[in-house]
Scaffold this motif. Structure first.
Motif, PDB file in Angstrom:
ATOM      1  N   HIS A  37       0.838  -1.199   0.000  1.00 42.81           N
ATOM      2  CA  HIS A  37       0.000   0.000   0.000  1.00 42.81           C
ATOM      3  C   HIS A  37       0.877   1.256   0.000  1.00 42.81           C
ATOM      4  O   HIS A  37       0.612   2.217  -0.742  1.00 42.81           O
ATOM      5  N   ASP A  38       1.930   1.250   0.834  1.00 40.57           N
ATOM      6  CA  ASP A  38       2.853   2.395   0.871  1.00 40.57           C
ATOM      7  C   ASP A  38       3.523   2.593  -0.485  1.00 40.57           C
ATOM      8  O   ASP A  38       3.666   3.720  -0.959  1.00 40.57           O
ATOM      9  N   PHE A  39       3.937   1.493  -1.102  1.00 39.28           N
ATOM     10  CA  PHE A  39       4.575   1.589  -2.414  1.00 39.28           C
ATOM     11  C   PHE A  39       3.626   2.191  -3.436  1.00 39.28           C
ATOM     12  O   PHE A  39       4.001   3.067  -4.207  1.00 39.28           O
ATOM     13  N   GLU A  40       2.381   1.737  -3.441  1.00 42.31           N
ATOM     14  CA  GLU A  40       1.395   2.270  -4.383  1.00 42.31           C
ATOM     15  C   GLU A  40       1.147   3.757  -4.126  1.00 42.31           C
ATOM     16  O   GLU A  40       0.955   4.523  -5.071  1.00 42.31           O
ATOM     17  N   SER A  41       1.154   4.177  -2.861  1.00 43.80           N
ATOM     18  CA  SER A  41       0.973   5.598  -2.530  1.00 43.80           C
ATOM     19  C   SER A  41       2.114   6.437  -3.105  1.00 43.80           C
ATOM     20  O   SER A  41       1.887   7.487  -3.712  1.00 43.80           O
ATOM     21  N   VAL A  42       3.345   5.956  -2.919  1.00 47.17           N
ATOM     22  CA  VAL A  42       4.517   6.682  -3.430  1.00 47.17           C
ATOM     23  C   VAL A  42       4.488   6.711  -4.948  1.00 47.17           C
ATOM     24  O   VAL A  42       4.720   7.753  -5.572  1.00 47.17           O
ATOM     25  N   ARG A  43       4.184   5.581  -5.548  1.00 44.83           N
ATOM     26  CA  ARG A  43       4.159   5.517  -7.014  1.00 44.83           C
ATOM     27  C   ARG A  43       3.080   6.431  -7.592  1.00 44.83           C
ATOM     28  O   ARG A  43       3.320   7.148  -8.564  1.00 44.83           O
ATOM     29  N   ALA A  44       1.894   6.440  -6.984  1.00 48.77           N
ATOM     30  CA  ALA A  44       0.818   7.311  -7.456  1.00 48.77           C
ATOM     31  C   ALA A  44       1.208   8.779  -7.303  1.00 48.77           C
ATOM     32  O   ALA A  44       0.938   9.595  -8.192  1.00 48.77           O
ATOM     33  N   PHE A  45       1.860   9.114  -6.188  1.00 49.54           N
ATOM     34  CA  PHE A  45       2.306  10.500  -5.990  1.00 49.54           C
ATOM     35  C   PHE A  45       3.308  10.903  -7.063  1.00 49.54           C
ATOM     36  O   PHE A  45       3.209  11.976  -7.648  1.00 49.54           O
ATOM     37  N   LEU A  46       4.279  10.034  -7.336  1.00 49.35           N
ATOM     38  CA  LEU A  46       5.302  10.368  -8.335  1.00 49.35           C
ATOM     39  C   LEU A  46       4.720  10.441  -9.740  1.00 49.35           C
ATOM     40  O   LEU A  46       5.175  11.244 -10.557  1.00 49.35           O
ATOM     41  N   ARG A  47       3.723   9.623 -10.031  1.00 42.47           N
ATOM     42  CA  ARG A  47       3.080   9.694 -11.354  1.00 42.47           C
ATOM     43  C   ARG A  47       2.340  11.005 -11.538  1.00 42.47           C
ATOM     44  O   ARG A  47       2.287  11.543 -12.635  1.00 42.47           O
TER      45      ARG A  47
END
Length: 143
Positions: A37-47
């Motif tokens: 979940h944390d990884f998806e949050s970071v990835r969505a933010f960077l996208r």
């Protein structure tokens, strides 16, 4: 097949300390799901970012721990194209890297050394000689 034969063991999670059955990583399912979940949050933010962001900015906007963000970069799950600052450096020579633990040149050198180590060393026995009819012996090479 019993649990012991399958390699499943009871162990404590390295993150939260709870007891669970594991055959693989040392983290429980709940902690693994939280990391995903944390990884998806970071990835969505960077996208969603048009410009680059620092680890500190990513931490402030997503709430994900700084250490985890760096871990995602080290593990190769994220590429630091949109992460600014010298976040990662090669563990061998110290030059900056965008993802992983080694720079391109150190990685190539390590791969070459591994390939050389995989080749079989030459045998200490030079030839097989036929002695007295059917008996065969091997002579050692002089050192």
């Amino acid at each position: 097949m019993s649990e012991i034969e399958a390699g499943i063991m009871a162990r404590n999670c390295v993150e939260c300390g709870s007891l669970f059955l594991s055959a693989g990583p040392g983290r429980c399912r709940r902690c693994m799901e939280k990391e995903d979940h944390d990884f998806e949050s970071v990835r969505a933010f960077l996208r969603g970012q048009q410009a680059s962001a620092t680890v500190e900015e990513i931490h402030e906007r997503t709430g994900v721990d700084r250490g985890k963000i760096v871990k995602f970069l080290r593990d190769g799950r994220l590429v630091s194209g949109k992460v600014t600052g010298d976040v990662l450096s090669c563990e061998v020579c110290g030059c900056p890297v965008h993802t992983g633990r080694l720079c391109e040149s150190c990685l190539k050198g390590l791969q070459q050394k591994a390939a050389m180590a995989r080749t079989d060393p030459p045998s200490p026995f030079s030839t097989v000689e036929r002695v007295q009819g059917r008996m065969y012996t091997q002579r050692r090479k002089p050192r």
